[in-house]
Design a protein around this motif. Structure first.
Motif, mmCIF file in Angstrom:
data_model
loop_
_atom_site.group_PDB
_atom_site.id
_atom_site.type_symbol
_atom_site.label_atom_id
_atom_site.label_comp_id
_atom_site.label_asym_id
_atom_site.label_seq_id
_atom_site.Cartn_x
_atom_site.Cartn_y
_atom_site.Cartn_z
ATOM 1 N N VAL A 166 0.833 -1.207 0.000
ATOM 2 C CA VAL A 166 0.000 0.000 0.000
ATOM 3 C C VAL A 166 0.868 1.259 0.000
ATOM 4 O O VAL A 166 0.630 2.207 -0.766
ATOM 5 C CB VAL A 166 -0.957 -0.017 1.214
ATOM 6 N N VAL A 167 1.888 1.274 0.858
ATOM 7 C CA VAL A 167 2.761 2.448 0.922
ATOM 8 C C VAL A 167 3.501 2.653 -0.398
ATOM 9 O O VAL A 167 3.618 3.779 -0.900
ATOM 10 C CB VAL A 167 3.752 2.302 2.096
ATOM 11 N N ALA A 168 3.994 1.538 -0.985
ATOM 12 C CA ALA A 168 4.718 1.652 -2.255
ATOM 13 C C ALA A 168 3.808 2.163 -3.368
ATOM 14 O O ALA A 168 4.208 3.028 -4.164
ATOM 15 C CB ALA A 168 5.318 0.302 -2.630
ATOM 16 N N LEU A 169 2.580 1.628 -3.422
ATOM 17 C CA LEU A 169 1.655 2.077 -4.464
ATOM 18 C C LEU A 169 1.266 3.541 -4.279
ATOM 19 O O LEU A 169 1.188 4.303 -5.254
ATOM 20 C CB LEU A 169 0.413 1.182 -4.471
ATOM 21 N N LEU A 170 1.009 3.936 -3.028
ATOM 22 C CA LEU A 170 0.655 5.333 -2.782
ATOM 23 C C LEU A 170 1.831 6.255 -3.105
ATOM 24 O O LEU A 170 1.639 7.336 -3.668
ATOM 25 C CB LEU A 170 0.223 5.522 -1.326
ATOM 26 N N PHE A 171 3.046 5.827 -2.760
ATOM 27 C CA PHE A 171 4.224 6.651 -3.052
ATOM 28 C C PHE A 171 4.410 6.818 -4.556
ATOM 29 O O PHE A 171 4.602 7.934 -5.060
ATOM 30 C CB PHE A 171 5.457 6.004 -2.424
ATOM 31 N N ALA A 172 4.331 5.683 -5.274
ATOM 32 C CA ALA A 172 4.495 5.750 -6.729
ATOM 33 C C ALA A 172 3.361 6.545 -7.376
ATOM 34 O O ALA A 172 3.596 7.357 -8.282
ATOM 35 C CB ALA A 172 4.557 4.337 -7.307
#
Length: 428
Positions: A166-172
């Motif tokens: 979730v964090v990686a997708l939101l960051f990207a």
């Protein structure tokens, strides 16, 4: 006390887990051995006599052989049909790792970008694990069962991986949105450059806040559980991050009131240069020496700043000069005006001017006043060019520039010196 829980950790589960670990390690070791044996032999047959090409192709080819050989062995080992979930997870993870590395290496060999290659490798990793486990349900069950109790709550590997994804997708997604919106704002011709920079900063801050709130909601974090730490967090922001938030707000204010803009020529203390960009924390100022100074935004709000291009980019330069008393002063003034006018960076309007400032002890003191409109290119080079032209014109027309001179008047001499006068006789 039991800190880490895995499903069915009995004797049989431990034995099968050890067997799966040995199979995985042996498969990768066999792949490494195969790469060392087969890689050079294939290259010698394929690129016979081309040592430079063999050296370039050896690492990627050996990596492909290593991953492919390990993957074949692990797929063959999956026929053992281990019934314990821990052993199945270990074998599936090893198979997925081999498949992911192989897919990534092939993608890089095909000329794809590093990010795309890693994405393909990740998809191959998940697909291979799902294939070995005959579906994602056993994988999800195993990740959910592997947990770490923290007080009254239980943190599972599935929850940790879910949070990372979730964090990686939101960051990207946030970075992609900021980039796309920034390009759209750059194309808005109705806004000037400084308004576009301000809107980009505000959009970036807004998107980061929205992404943080979405992440909290998707991860199911209960904000009421953080109420105990809200006071401490507020104190940390008030004391520890006071300068950070002060610089952030100062940067936004600088962009809004446009007192300092990218491209302006400013003087802050001993720093003279032009503003390259206004960042979140500091203003980048590049000097004539090519050095980039990072000045905190808050400093530009509280200290005295000279902005040479705030309302106008025209800057006047004052060049002092001395002319001998025995020279033709009218001709000297004309030559000074001629030298200043011929300098390429000097503006024709306002025109160069010469002021007679004072009658000095050794020479007549003048000030040459010229205007330029590109102060970011420096002022010392303009002064050097004008003085060089004046020197040549003065020499051609007999105008003198008196050299510095110091007169020393001796009122008295020491007695030991008077005894050594030339007319004095020899001492007794």
């Amino acid at each position: 006390m039991e800190f880490f829980v895995l499903p069915s950790l009995g004797d049989r589960a431990i034995q099968q887990a050890l067997l799966a670990a040995l199979i995985a390690a042996g498969s990768f070791a066999a792949g490494q051995l195969a790469a060392k044996l087969l890689g050079p032999a294939i290259l010698r047959r394929w690129r016979r006599g081309d040592a430079q090409e063999e050296a370039r192709l050896a690492p990627p080819l050996c990596a492909i052989i290593r991953s492919a050989f390990a993957l074949v062995l692990l797929i063959a080992a999956s026929a053992l049909r281990l019934d314990e979930l821990a052993a199945q997870l270990l074998l599936a993870a090893a198979t997925g790792l081999a498949a992911g590395l192989l897919a990534r290496r092939i993608a890089r060999g095909a000329g794809l970008a590093a990010g795309v290659a890693w994405l393909i490798g990740l998809c191959a990793f998940v697909g291979a694990m799902a294939g070995v486990l005959r579906g994602l349900e056993p994988l999800l069950e195993g990740l959910s069962a592997a947990s770490l109790p923290v007080g009254s709550r239980r943190i599972s590997l599935l929850g940790v991986l879910n949070g990372i994804v979730v964090v990686a997708l939101l960051f990207a997604g946030t970075r992609l949105a900021i980039r796309l919106i920034g390009r759209s704002i750059e194309q808005a011709r109705s806004l000037d450059h400084y308004q576009r920079v301000l809107i980009q900063k505000l959009v970036a801050v807004t998107l980061v806040v929205v992404a943080a709130l979405m992440g909290i909601d998707l991860l199911g974090i209960d904000l009421t559980a953080l109420a105990v730490f809200s006071g401490a967090f507020g104190l940390a922001v008030g004391f520890g991050l006071q300068k950070t938030f002060g610089n952030l707000l100062s940067g936004l204010i600088l962009l809004m009131d446009r007192s300092v803009k990218p491209g302006d020529v400013i003087v802050v203390g001993d720093t003279f240069g032009w503003v390259n960009k206004i960042g979140v924390r500091a203003v980048s100022v590049i000097t004539r020496d090519g050095k980039e100074h990072l000045i905190p935004n808050e400093l530009l709000m509280t200290e005295r700043v000279e902005n040479w291009s705030y309302s106008s980019r025209d800057v006047r330069i004052r060049i002092p000069l001395g002319v001998g008393y025995d020279s033709d002063l009218d001709l000297a003034e004309k030559l000074m005006i001629q030298a200043a006018t011929e300098s390429p960076r000097v503006l024709a309007a306002p025109a160069p001017n010469v002021w007679l400032r004072a009658f000095g002890e050794r020479w007549v003191e003048y000030d040459i006043l010229v205007w330029i409109q590109d102060p970011e290119q420096g002022v010392g080079n303009v002064q050097s060019d004008i003085l060089g032209r004046i020197w040549r014109l003065f020499r051609e027309n007999g105008i003198t520039i008196p050299p510095p001179r110091r007169d020393v008047h001796i009122k008295s001499l020491p007695e030991s010196w008077t005894d050594r006068r030339p007319d004095a006789g020899p001492s007794a």
